[in-house]
Design a protein around this motif. Structure first.
Motif, PDB file in Angstrom:
ATOM      1  N   LEU A 130     -25.019 -45.781  13.505  1.00  9.28           N
ATOM      2  CA  LEU A 130     -24.426 -45.652  12.178  1.00  9.28           C
ATOM      3  C   LEU A 130     -25.087 -44.571  11.334  1.00  9.28           C
ATOM      4  O   LEU A 130     -24.413 -43.880  10.561  1.00  9.28           O
ATOM      5  CB  LEU A 130     -24.496 -47.001  11.453  1.00  9.28           C
ATOM      6  CG  LEU A 130     -23.887 -47.085  10.054  1.00  9.28           C
ATOM      7  CD1 LEU A 130     -22.407 -46.729  10.076  1.00  9.28           C
ATOM      8  CD2 LEU A 130     -24.093 -48.482   9.488  1.00  9.28           C
ATOM      9  N   GLU A 133     -27.150 -38.824  12.102  1.00  4.42           N
ATOM     10  CA  GLU A 133     -26.129 -37.800  11.901  1.00  4.42           C
ATOM     11  C   GLU A 133     -26.069 -36.808  13.053  1.00  4.42           C
ATOM     12  O   GLU A 133     -25.091 -36.065  13.195  1.00  4.42           O
ATOM     13  CB  GLU A 133     -26.393 -37.046  10.592  1.00  4.42           C
ATOM     14  CG  GLU A 133     -26.287 -37.913   9.348  1.00  4.42           C
ATOM     15  CD  GLU A 133     -24.900 -38.497   9.169  1.00  4.42           C
ATOM     16  OE1 GLU A 133     -23.929 -37.894   9.685  1.00  4.42           O
ATOM     17  OE2 GLU A 133     -24.784 -39.564   8.537  1.00  4.42           O
ATOM     18  N   ILE A 137     -21.108 -38.307  13.766  1.00 11.31           N
ATOM     19  CA  ILE A 137     -20.343 -39.534  13.559  1.00 11.31           C
ATOM     20  C   ILE A 137     -18.995 -39.229  12.917  1.00 11.31           C
ATOM     21  O   ILE A 137     -18.918 -38.537  11.893  1.00 11.31           O
ATOM     22  CB  ILE A 137     -21.136 -40.504  12.671  1.00 11.31           C
ATOM     23  CG1 ILE A 137     -22.516 -40.771  13.291  1.00 11.31           C
ATOM     24  CG2 ILE A 137     -20.382 -41.811  12.491  1.00 11.31           C
ATOM     25  CD1 ILE A 137     -23.435 -41.552  12.399  1.00 11.31           C
ATOM     26  N   GLU A 141     -15.623 -44.113  13.778  1.00  9.15           N
ATOM     27  CA  GLU A 141     -16.875 -44.674  14.286  1.00  9.15           C
ATOM     28  C   GLU A 141     -17.677 -45.329  13.177  1.00  9.15           C
ATOM     29  O   GLU A 141     -18.193 -46.443  13.334  1.00  9.15           O
ATOM     30  CB  GLU A 141     -17.720 -43.573  14.925  1.00  9.15           C
ATOM     31  CG  GLU A 141     -17.234 -43.074  16.265  1.00  9.15           C
ATOM     32  CD  GLU A 141     -18.150 -42.008  16.814  1.00  9.15           C
ATOM     33  OE1 GLU A 141     -18.793 -42.239  17.849  1.00  9.15           O
ATOM     34  OE2 GLU A 141     -18.238 -40.924  16.192  1.00  9.15           O
ATOM     35  N   ARG A 142     -17.791 -44.630  12.057  1.00  6.03           N
ATOM     36  CA  ARG A 142     -18.572 -45.184  10.950  1.00  6.03           C
ATOM     37  C   ARG A 142     -17.986 -46.512  10.470  1.00  6.03           C
ATOM     38  O   ARG A 142     -18.722 -47.461  10.177  1.00  6.03           O
ATOM     39  CB  ARG A 142     -18.627 -44.174   9.797  1.00  6.03           C
ATOM     40  CG  ARG A 142     -19.694 -44.506   8.754  1.00  6.03           C
ATOM     41  CD  ARG A 142     -19.700 -43.452   7.658  1.00  6.03           C
ATOM     42  NE  ARG A 142     -20.000 -42.135   8.165  1.00  6.03           N
ATOM     43  CZ  ARG A 142     -21.239 -41.684   8.388  1.00  6.03           C
ATOM     44  NH1 ARG A 142     -22.275 -42.477   8.165  1.00  6.03           N
ATOM     45  NH2 ARG A 142     -21.431 -40.463   8.840  1.00  6.03           N
ATOM     46  N   HIS A 145     -18.677 -49.266  13.100  1.00  3.13           N
ATOM     47  CA  HIS A 145     -20.109 -49.574  13.142  1.00  3.13           C
ATOM     48  C   HIS A 145     -20.533 -50.400  11.926  1.00  3.13           C
ATOM     49  O   HIS A 145     -21.383 -51.290  12.034  1.00  3.13           O
ATOM     50  CB  HIS A 145     -20.931 -48.292  13.200  1.00  3.13           C
ATOM     51  CG  HIS A 145     -20.785 -47.533  14.493  1.00  3.13           C
ATOM     52  ND1 HIS A 145     -20.349 -48.122  15.653  1.00  3.13           N
ATOM     53  CD2 HIS A 145     -21.023 -46.221  14.792  1.00  3.13           C
ATOM     54  CE1 HIS A 145     -20.310 -47.212  16.622  1.00  3.13           C
ATOM     55  NE2 HIS A 145     -20.709 -46.065  16.124  1.00  3.13           N
TER      56      HIS A 145
END
Length: 208
Positions: A130, A133, A137, A141-142, A145
């Motif tokens: 998460l 960087e 990401i 995905e974020r 997560h």
């Protein structure tokens, strides 16, 4: 399928050490019964239920995003992400199984294993995915997560509370069994022992 016996003993010993409330010596309320009290956590079970359906969506989203950005990642992060996906998938299957078994059947070793896997392995992995960087990401995905991290955080807290209740119930049940055994097989009375000792002493002296 159950945990190996040596592992169960280690987890049971760990649970007694960490989760036992030394200030509690019996049932919390006068009407409570150590045998009939239900310890399983409904919120934890609901979280596990939804987690089971969410995990395939998380896995599919993460794999698709990894495939799309794989070519722009460095070799270092390619290896890390592939390894993490394999580990996270295996851990999650074992973790959810232990959570179901431990909570529904009130098994302390299984629930302790679930709690340790959630806190020490799965949660750090998701937080790494998460917040790093360097993994480039993507928004999807974020989002998944964050949801997964919320599931894990809630389950760690709920499992901790449930484990404390389970271990305290077992400790109370053990003490009650000890008291029952003492009542069924009481030891010799202190005063009768004193009388017997005096009688033996007088007999040993004999007539003057």
């Amino acid at each position: 399928m159950s945990l190996p016996e040596p592992l169960r003993r280690r987890l049971s010993s760990f649970s007694r050490t960490v989760f036992t409330d030394s200030h509690r010596t019996g049932p919390q309320y006068p009407g409570d019964s150590a045998d009939n009290e239900i310890i399983s956590s409904l919120p934890l079970q609901m979280s596990l239920y939804f987690n089971v359906y969410f995990f395939p969506f998380w896995w599919l989203s993460t794999v698709v995003m990894l495939h799309l950005k794989y070519s722009v990642l460095s070799d270092y992060y390619k290896f890390i992400l592939v390894t993490i996906m394999i580990l996270a998938s295996l851990i999650e299957v074992i973790r959810l199984y232990l959570g179901y078994m431990g909570n529904l059947q009130e098994k302390v070793p299984e629930l302790a294993g679930f709690w340790l896997l959630s806190l020490l392995l799965q949660l750090p992995i998701i937080l790494f995915l998460l917040f790093n960087e360097g993994l480039k990401i993507q928004p999807l995905e974020r989002a998944v997560h964050i949801v997964f991290a919320l599931f894990l955080t809630f389950q760690v807290i709920a499992a901790f509370v449930t484990l404390k209740r389970m271990v305290n119930k077992l400790a109370t049940h053990f003490r009650l069994n000890e008291f029952a055994q003492l009542e069924e097989h009481p030891g010799p009375d202190f005063y009768s022992l004193g009388k017997e000792e005096r009688a033996v002493s007088m007999a040993g002296r004999g007539p003057c």
